[in-house]
Write a protein that holds these residues in place. Sequence first.
Motif, PDB file in Angstrom:
ATOM      1  N   ALA A   1      -3.060  -1.858  -2.788  1.00 35.13           N
ATOM      2  CA  ALA A   1      -2.607  -1.690  -4.162  1.00 35.13           C
ATOM      3  C   ALA A   1      -2.135  -3.021  -4.744  1.00 35.13           C
ATOM      4  O   ALA A   1      -2.258  -3.271  -5.928  1.00 35.13           O
ATOM      5  CB  ALA A   1      -1.480  -0.663  -4.208  1.00 35.13           C
TER       6      ALA A   1
ATOM      7  N   GLN B   1      -1.797  -7.419  -3.712  1.00 35.22           N
ATOM      8  CA  GLN B   1      -2.075  -8.506  -2.782  1.00 35.22           C
ATOM      9  C   GLN B   1      -1.562  -9.809  -3.365  1.00 35.22           C
ATOM     10  O   GLN B   1      -1.719 -10.071  -4.556  1.00 35.22           O
ATOM     11  CB  GLN B   1      -3.580  -8.641  -2.517  1.00 35.22           C
TER      12      GLN B   1
ATOM     13  N   GLU C   1     -11.687  -2.983   1.498  1.00 40.17           N
ATOM     14  CA  GLU C   1     -11.810  -3.532   0.148  1.00 40.17           C
ATOM     15  C   GLU C   1     -11.140  -2.655  -0.900  1.00 40.17           C
ATOM     16  O   GLU C   1     -10.727  -3.130  -1.957  1.00 40.17           O
ATOM     17  CB  GLU C   1     -13.286  -3.718  -0.226  1.00 40.17           C
ATOM     18  N   GLU C   2     -11.014  -1.353  -0.625  1.00 46.60           N
ATOM     19  CA  GLU C   2     -10.471  -0.419  -1.609  1.00 46.60           C
ATOM     20  C   GLU C   2      -9.013  -0.077  -1.362  1.00 46.60           C
ATOM     21  O   GLU C   2      -8.387   0.616  -2.167  1.00 46.60           O
ATOM     22  CB  GLU C   2     -11.281   0.887  -1.578  1.00 46.60           C
ATOM     23  N   ALA C   3      -8.420  -0.563  -0.266  1.00 47.40           N
ATOM     24  CA  ALA C   3      -7.137  -0.019   0.174  1.00 47.40           C
ATOM     25  C   ALA C   3      -5.925  -0.629  -0.518  1.00 47.40           C
ATOM     26  O   ALA C   3      -5.000   0.091  -0.882  1.00 47.40           O
ATOM     27  CB  ALA C   3      -7.009  -0.202   1.686  1.00 47.40           C
TER      28      ALA C   3
ATOM     29  N   ARG D   1      -7.348 -10.384   4.180  1.00 42.51           N
ATOM     30  CA  ARG D   1      -8.574  -9.740   4.640  1.00 42.51           C
ATOM     31  C   ARG D   1      -8.491  -9.410   6.128  1.00 42.51           C
ATOM     32  O   ARG D   1      -8.863  -8.310   6.556  1.00 42.51           O
ATOM     33  CB  ARG D   1      -9.777 -10.654   4.381  1.00 42.51           C
TER      34      ARG D   1
ATOM     35  N   VAL E   1     -10.793   5.019   4.459  1.00 43.59           N
ATOM     36  CA  VAL E   1     -10.788   4.183   3.261  1.00 43.59           C
ATOM     37  C   VAL E   1     -11.238   2.797   3.683  1.00 43.59           C
ATOM     38  O   VAL E   1     -10.805   2.292   4.726  1.00 43.59           O
ATOM     39  CB  VAL E   1      -9.375   4.116   2.636  1.00 43.59           C
ATOM     40  N   SER E   2     -12.099   2.176   2.906  1.00 42.20           N
ATOM     41  CA  SER E   2     -12.578   0.842   3.268  1.00 42.20           C
ATOM     42  C   SER E   2     -11.501  -0.196   2.983  1.00 42.20           C
ATOM     43  O   SER E   2     -10.681  -0.022   2.075  1.00 42.20           O
ATOM     44  CB  SER E   2     -13.846   0.497   2.479  1.00 42.20           C
TER      45      SER E   2
ATOM     46  N   LEU F   1      -6.517   4.259   5.659  1.00 38.13           N
ATOM     47  CA  LEU F   1      -7.175   3.008   6.043  1.00 38.13           C
ATOM     48  C   LEU F   1      -7.216   2.897   7.565  1.00 38.13           C
ATOM     49  O   LEU F   1      -8.267   2.584   8.150  1.00 38.13           O
ATOM     50  CB  LEU F   1      -6.420   1.822   5.447  1.00 38.13           C
TER      51      LEU F   1
ATOM     52  N   GLU G   1      -2.141   6.221   1.919  1.00 35.05           N
ATOM     53  CA  GLU G   1      -3.333   5.376   1.782  1.00 35.05           C
ATOM     54  C   GLU G   1      -3.480   4.440   2.980  1.00 35.05           C
ATOM     55  O   GLU G   1      -4.581   4.226   3.495  1.00 35.05           O
ATOM     56  CB  GLU G   1      -3.253   4.572   0.488  1.00 35.05           C
TER      57      GLU G   1
ATOM     58  N   LEU H   1       0.845  -1.193   0.000  1.00 29.53           N
ATOM     59  CA  LEU H   1       0.000   0.000   0.000  1.00 29.53           C
ATOM     60  C   LEU H   1       0.881   1.244   0.000  1.00 29.53           C
ATOM     61  O   LEU H   1       2.022   1.214   0.460  1.00 29.53           O
ATOM     62  CB  LEU H   1      -0.906   0.062   1.235  1.00 29.53           C
TER      63      LEU H   1
END
Length: 395
Positions: free
Chosen positions: A373, A375, A369-371, A383, A366-367, A361, A357, A353
Amino acid sequence: MNDPLDGAGLPPALEHPVLKSMLGAWALAACSAEETAAVEEHLGECGPCADEARRLREAVGLLQRPESLDLDPGLRTRVLDACLARRPPRVPVPAWAASYDAETARLDALLQDFGDAEWHAPVRLRWFRGEGATSRRTTVAGVIAHLLAVDGLVATALGLADPLDHLTAAPAPAPPGASVTPGVAGTPAERTETFWETSHFPPTRSVRGPWREQSHAVVRTVSFTGAGPGALPVSYGDFELPMRDALLDRAFECWVHAEDIAEAVDYPYGPPAPRHLHDMIDLAARMLPQVLAARRRRGLAAPGARRHLVAAGSPGRSLRLEIEGDGGGQWLIPLDSPGAVGSADHQVAHVALDDVEFCRLAAGHVSPEEAAAGQLGDRGAIRDVLFAAASLSRM
């Protein structure tokens, strides 16, 4: 020898259509010196071309972005570093308190010229709870009251006055059968609600003075007492942090809420200095194993994830958290036990990330799910860590 009357040095003789076609380049200052002289001589004689040139120059002015008069947010840190390198302070601020000192000063500078309209501008505080986002509506003045109330946890741990002590209004009666905690409530949310509800009037610009005086007193106190209070526990009601981490936490929240305020009044606000940003991220990374364990106890861990009992101090399954940017770095997060040690040999997932950002988070802005960059690896572990990071946020 050249004849002085042979036309040397005079603008080239160009026809009207050619000169007219050059007006756009002239307006953009893209003509040569000779072409510029020829166009400008023509504009003194041709009214239609002069009008067209004026319109083009105005259009070019609209296309150019005006330069901001605001100072570089890192300028204060650079100036202080240069000054202190030449003449160290008699009573230096501990390194672990520097980010709190810097972020409170930056926020105070933002507030300096606010009028009544800005102080009463609506602000929505956002954070993450359980599995989703939540929020609370207040004003710019209400945000500063919130910071004053929660910073009071640090102040009282240092033996300073509690800003909630002056509230004399009686709190609302508790429902029948409810337990009543004596004194002022201890969690950040409870202290904030107490301040908001028991103040005689909604917070106004007058809250700035007490907040700034308290932040100065905190920095002054830890500076005069040296490294001693760094390990002093600061209670947040349902958990504790050592003083050095509590001041990092308060610096982080000060920055996050300064961005909330800046957004409310439509004003730009940059991130902290890279070394302060790195320290804030490091604190969040160190807190993640405890948050993972707490979420697991509440049944909020990813379903179907395999876990292993790991003895304290032993290596266990780990996630590599890679934070990019000037404040970034890499951390190995133990997944199965807060007492385990992160291990590259036991790495099961990797998340990347951006530094700002990741902080957003951790602030609940920031949620999960959107964080991320990037994985790679165990989806359940990824998760769990992303949701744990979001769960670091609070009002």
